[in-house]
Design a protein around this motif. Structure first.
Motif, PDB file in Angstrom:
ATOM      1  N   LYS A   1       0.849  35.530  52.555  1.00 60.38           N
ATOM      2  CA  LYS A   1       0.697  35.075  54.123  1.00 60.38           C
ATOM      3  C   LYS A   1       1.396  36.375  55.183  1.00 60.38           C
ATOM      4  O   LYS A   1       2.585  37.474  54.861  1.00 60.38           O
ATOM      5  N   VAL A   2       0.803  36.960  56.022  1.00 57.62           N
ATOM      6  CA  VAL A   2       0.874  37.310  57.355  1.00 57.62           C
ATOM      7  C   VAL A   2       0.584  37.288  58.308  1.00 57.62           C
ATOM      8  O   VAL A   2       0.374  36.205  59.181  1.00 57.62           O
ATOM      9  N   LYS A   3       1.988  37.099  59.177  1.00 55.46           N
ATOM     10  CA  LYS A   3       2.319  36.389  60.492  1.00 55.46           C
ATOM     11  C   LYS A   3       2.593  37.888  61.485  1.00 55.46           C
ATOM     12  O   LYS A   3       3.453  38.731  61.410  1.00 55.46           O
ATOM     13  N   VAL A   4       2.165  37.927  62.569  1.00 55.20           N
ATOM     14  CA  VAL A   4       2.205  39.182  63.483  1.00 55.20           C
ATOM     15  C   VAL A   4       2.491  38.451  64.539  1.00 55.20           C
ATOM     16  O   VAL A   4       1.899  36.956  65.668  1.00 55.20           O
ATOM     17  N   LYS A   5       3.827  37.874  65.930  1.00 50.08           N
ATOM     18  CA  LYS A   5       4.803  37.066  66.442  1.00 50.08           C
ATOM     19  C   LYS A   5       5.356  38.265  67.448  1.00 50.08           C
ATOM     20  O   LYS A   5       5.731  38.534  66.571  1.00 50.08           O
ATOM     21  N   LEU A   6       5.140  37.474  69.070  1.00 47.53           N
ATOM     22  CA  LEU A   6       5.271  38.765  69.813  1.00 47.53           C
ATOM     23  C   LEU A   6       6.937  38.007  70.166  1.00 47.53           C
ATOM     24  O   LEU A   6       6.344  36.410  69.758  1.00 47.53           O
TER      25      LEU A   6
ATOM     26  N   ASP B   1      -2.249  35.349  62.431  1.00 47.30           N
ATOM     27  CA  ASP B   1      -1.683  34.512  61.054  1.00 47.30           C
ATOM     28  C   ASP B   1      -3.330  34.366  59.930  1.00 47.30           C
ATOM     29  O   ASP B   1      -3.902  33.475  59.989  1.00 47.30           O
ATOM     30  N   VAL B   2      -2.467  35.179  59.134  1.00 47.40           N
ATOM     31  CA  VAL B   2      -3.609  34.864  57.609  1.00 47.40           C
ATOM     32  C   VAL B   2      -3.043  34.713  56.478  1.00 47.40           C
ATOM     33  O   VAL B   2      -1.882  34.637  55.873  1.00 47.40           O
TER      34      VAL B   2
ATOM     35  N   VAL C   1       6.717  40.738  62.553  1.00 52.02           N
ATOM     36  CA  VAL C   1       5.803  41.272  61.714  1.00 52.02           C
ATOM     37  C   VAL C   1       6.541  40.923  59.992  1.00 52.02           C
ATOM     38  O   VAL C   1       7.466  41.031  59.660  1.00 52.02           O
ATOM     39  N   THR C   2       5.906  39.312  59.659  1.00 53.21           N
ATOM     40  CA  THR C   2       6.557  38.729  58.263  1.00 53.21           C
ATOM     41  C   THR C   2       5.321  38.299  57.052  1.00 53.21           C
ATOM     42  O   THR C   2       4.117  38.338  58.020  1.00 53.21           O
ATOM     43  N   ILE C   3       5.794  39.008  56.346  1.00 54.49           N
ATOM     44  CA  ILE C   3       4.781  38.697  55.307  1.00 54.49           C
ATOM     45  C   ILE C   3       5.402  38.097  53.942  1.00 54.49           C
ATOM     46  O   ILE C   3       6.957  38.705  53.342  1.00 54.49           O
ATOM     47  N   VAL C   4       4.757  37.604  53.552  1.00 51.47           N
ATOM     48  CA  VAL C   4       5.460  36.470  52.537  1.00 51.47           C
ATOM     49  C   VAL C   4       3.966  36.792  51.202  1.00 51.47           C
ATOM     50  O   VAL C   4       3.198  36.687  51.406  1.00 51.47           O
ATOM     51  N   THR C   5       4.983  37.405  49.909  1.00 51.00           N
ATOM     52  CA  THR C   5       4.371  38.141  49.015  1.00 51.00           C
ATOM     53  C   THR C   5       4.007  36.928  47.775  1.00 51.00           C
ATOM     54  O   THR C   5       4.836  35.827  47.919  1.00 51.00           O
ATOM     55  N   LYS C   6       3.134  36.742  46.577  1.00 48.05           N
ATOM     56  CA  LYS C   6       3.425  36.295  45.676  1.00 48.05           C
ATOM     57  C   LYS C   6       4.956  35.732  44.791  1.00 48.05           C
ATOM     58  O   LYS C   6       4.077  34.334  44.889  1.00 48.05           O
TER      59      LYS C   6
END
Length: 92
Positions: free
Chosen positions: A87-92, A79-80, A4-9
């Motif tokens: 940004k939020v990405k969830v990858k297997l 991928d939002v 789970v990748t999260i990129v903030t402001k």
């Protein structure tokens, strides 16, 4: 492993790895009778009523789910991107 990748402001990147054995442990916990008994106690329901365990939640269901996730490595589930560069990405 699920990542789970999260990129903030402010462009801070957080990567939270979730190993498959953690999913297996959570599946075992969610399918246990003791867990649902404790949930019932926390929600202050009448203790004379038997504990309801959902029929669809059993260990085999979670094992099949995790094994199918393992079979699709590299699949991008979410991928939002928001307007304010989050940004939020969830990858297997």
């Amino acid at each position: 492993m699920i990542k789970v990748t999260i990129v903030t402001k402010k462009n801070y990147h957080f990567v939270v790895p979730v190993p498959y054995f953690v999913l297996n442990c959570c599946g075992s916990l969610l399918s246990s009778h003791a867990f649902w008994k404790q949930v019932k106690k926390w929600t202050k329901q009448d203790s004379k009523v038997s504990v309801w365990l959902p029929d669809s939640l059993d260990k085999m269901t979670f094992k099949v789910l995790v094994s199918s996730l393992k079979a699709h490595k590299g699949l991008l589930l979410v991928d939002v991107k928001l307007n304010d560069n989050m940004k939020v990405k969830v990858k297997l």
